[in-house]
Motif scaffolding. Sequence first.
Motif, PDB file in Angstrom:
ATOM      1  N   ASP A   1       0.708  -1.028   0.211  1.00 17.83           N
ATOM      2  CA  ASP A   1      -0.043  -0.001  -0.081  1.00 17.83           C
ATOM      3  C   ASP A   1       0.723   1.340   0.011  1.00 17.83           C
ATOM      4  O   ASP A   1       0.755   2.120   0.829  1.00 17.83           O
ATOM      5  CB  ASP A   1      -0.954  -0.010   1.219  1.00 17.83           C
ATOM      6  N   LEU A   2       1.718   1.166  -0.861  1.00 14.47           N
ATOM      7  CA  LEU A   2       2.750   2.467  -0.839  1.00 14.47           C
ATOM      8  C   LEU A   2       2.194   3.640  -1.540  1.00 14.47           C
ATOM      9  O   LEU A   2       1.236   3.517  -2.557  1.00 14.47           O
ATOM     10  CB  LEU A   2       3.953   1.978  -2.020  1.00 14.47           C
ATOM     11  N   ALA A   3       1.958   4.590  -0.878  1.00 11.43           N
ATOM     12  CA  ALA A   3       1.433   5.833  -1.280  1.00 11.43           C
ATOM     13  C   ALA A   3       2.145   6.656  -2.113  1.00 11.43           C
ATOM     14  O   ALA A   3       2.895   7.743  -2.167  1.00 11.43           O
ATOM     15  CB  ALA A   3       1.390   6.905   0.014  1.00 11.43           C
ATOM     16  N   MET A   4       2.087   6.084  -3.416  1.00 15.77           N
ATOM     17  CA  MET A   4       2.819   6.876  -4.707  1.00 15.77           C
ATOM     18  C   MET A   4       1.811   6.926  -5.676  1.00 15.77           C
ATOM     19  O   MET A   4       1.141   6.317  -6.010  1.00 15.77           O
ATOM     20  CB  MET A   4       4.110   6.077  -5.094  1.00 15.77           C
ATOM     21  N   GLU A   5       1.807   8.426  -6.285  1.00 18.01           N
ATOM     22  CA  GLU A   5       0.930   8.635  -7.253  1.00 18.01           C
ATOM     23  C   GLU A   5       1.690   8.191  -8.740  1.00 18.01           C
ATOM     24  O   GLU A   5       2.694   8.664  -9.161  1.00 18.01           O
ATOM     25  CB  GLU A   5       0.759  10.236  -7.570  1.00 18.01           C
ATOM     26  N   THR A   6       0.885   7.092  -9.491  1.00 14.69           N
ATOM     27  CA  THR A   6       1.412   6.369 -10.287  1.00 14.69           C
ATOM     28  C   THR A   6       0.211   5.819 -11.201  1.00 14.69           C
ATOM     29  O   THR A   6      -0.634   5.439 -10.371  1.00 14.69           O
ATOM     30  CB  THR A   6       2.610   5.419 -10.006  1.00 14.69           C
ATOM     31  N   ASN A   7       0.400   5.597 -12.453  1.00 17.47           N
ATOM     32  CA  ASN A   7      -0.537   4.758 -13.282  1.00 17.47           C
ATOM     33  C   ASN A   7       0.199   3.570 -13.633  1.00 17.47           C
ATOM     34  O   ASN A   7      -0.381   2.784 -14.660  1.00 17.47           O
ATOM     35  CB  ASN A   7      -0.851   5.607 -14.290  1.00 17.47           C
ATOM     36  N   VAL A   8       1.402   2.999 -12.912  1.00 23.41           N
ATOM     37  CA  VAL A   8       1.809   1.908 -13.304  1.00 23.41           C
ATOM     38  C   VAL A   8       0.906   0.746 -13.059  1.00 23.41           C
ATOM     39  O   VAL A   8       0.220   0.203 -12.117  1.00 23.41           O
ATOM     40  CB  VAL A   8       3.161   1.571 -12.452  1.00 23.41           C
ATOM     41  N   LEU A   9       0.976  -0.255 -14.097  1.00 25.39           N
ATOM     42  CA  LEU A   9       0.119  -1.499 -14.163  1.00 25.39           C
ATOM     43  C   LEU A   9       0.813  -2.751 -14.446  1.00 25.39           C
ATOM     44  O   LEU A   9       1.985  -2.503 -15.023  1.00 25.39           O
ATOM     45  CB  LEU A   9      -1.054  -1.697 -15.229  1.00 25.39           C
ATOM     46  N   SER A  10       0.470  -3.990 -13.737  1.00 22.42           N
ATOM     47  CA  SER A  10       1.502  -5.147 -14.220  1.00 22.42           C
ATOM     48  C   SER A  10       1.436  -5.309 -15.681  1.00 22.42           C
ATOM     49  O   SER A  10       0.296  -5.054 -16.425  1.00 22.42           O
ATOM     50  CB  SER A  10       0.628  -6.227 -13.411  1.00 22.42           C
ATOM     51  N   ASP A  11       2.419  -5.930 -16.256  1.00 21.54           N
ATOM     52  CA  ASP A  11       2.357  -6.208 -17.597  1.00 21.54           C
ATOM     53  C   ASP A  11       1.832  -7.485 -17.873  1.00 21.54           C
ATOM     54  O   ASP A  11       1.757  -8.087 -19.127  1.00 21.54           O
ATOM     55  CB  ASP A  11       3.779  -6.244 -18.304  1.00 21.54           C
ATOM     56  N   CYS A  12       1.009  -8.032 -17.137  1.00 19.52           N
ATOM     57  CA  CYS A  12       0.401  -9.650 -17.258  1.00 19.52           C
ATOM     58  C   CYS A  12      -0.335  -9.708 -18.556  1.00 19.52           C
ATOM     59  O   CYS A  12      -1.339  -8.894 -18.380  1.00 19.52           O
ATOM     60  CB  CYS A  12      -0.606  -9.759 -15.963  1.00 19.52           C
ATOM     61  N   CYS A  13       0.022 -10.539 -19.385  1.00 19.33           N
ATOM     62  CA  CYS A  13      -0.755 -10.843 -20.572  1.00 19.33           C
ATOM     63  C   CYS A  13      -0.410 -11.912 -21.071  1.00 19.33           C
ATOM     64  O   CYS A  13       0.590 -12.219 -20.945  1.00 19.33           O
ATOM     65  CB  CYS A  13      -0.600  -9.510 -21.519  1.00 19.33           C
TER      66      CYS A  13
END
Length: 333
Positions: free
Chosen positions: A183-195
């Motif tokens: 639950d790191l309080a960082m503003e980011t739109n990083v998503l897993s590359d899972c595909c």
Amino acid sequence: MTNKIKLVHGDGGVKTNELINRVFLKHYGNDEETPLCDSFVFTTNPSKLAYTTDSFVVQPLFFRGGDIGKLAVCGTLNDLTTAGAKPIYISASFIIEEGFDIDVLCKIAQSMGEVCKKNGVRIVTGDTKVVECGCADGVFVNTSGIGIVSKKFSPSQIEPDDEIIITGTIAEHGTAILLDRYDLAMETNVLSDCCALSHLITDLDRELPYIKLMKDPTRGGIATVLNEIATHVGNNVELIENRIPINPQVKAINNILGIDPLYLACEGRMILVVKSGFGSRILQGLKEICGYQDAQIIGHFTKDCQGLVYLQTDIGGKRLLPNLEGQTVPRIC
């Protein structure tokens, strides 16, 4: 080696290899001439088939960009892809803790079904076990898969100057898990590359004869996978730092946390080792496929025969990338 299992034994590095050799290979009677790969290829006239199995214990069960169900199916499809196989059937087995929410289980199953439908694969068999409360952490999933190997893909001996391609930006799955688990309080739109990457077998059909090896850099990231390959081949690997594609946000987050993204898992990327001189051609083909615009040639094999992996840094130096010894992020898949 300690006589007790530790979390580090599941991280895909040195301790994992020690465990495999000391326990499983010792007692399974595996043929030493048979390479231990993500998928086992065998012949049933007139076709070659590939078979693989994997278990998933990721925590948290739902993470930015995916969940344990999507991860389980994609992981199995990608392992078949490393063998040059087009997946056709998979199995799905569950170990579920008493008290687990059925609505949550439905979401996981729905996610698995959607990935299968999108990739033309069917879940045809499985099993379910329920254990007492406290004996598991929610739900664990095992998936196995079988696929038909392309006649155009035939892994061959890696030689000096053979090129190394990564199909996209690295470390996004590992970073996404870190962000959600702690639950790191960082503003980011990083998503897993899972595909799922199984379509690569069709999309790169004409280039398969020039691809010597495919490997998905899951646990331990690209550094660990390339160490495994270099050790097996005996030649060194030289990576070029400024060619390794990485999302600036992923890089910044890992810098803050003091983690090397080269050792963090990808769940939707493939390393391709290609015949010298064919890298640019295959890279161009990848970039014409939706979702692979960030693919890059990141290095090559050298004539040196220590089986080492090193990084040609931006400032002109060389940095050794050893095999993963310690623990990075447990329960990443």
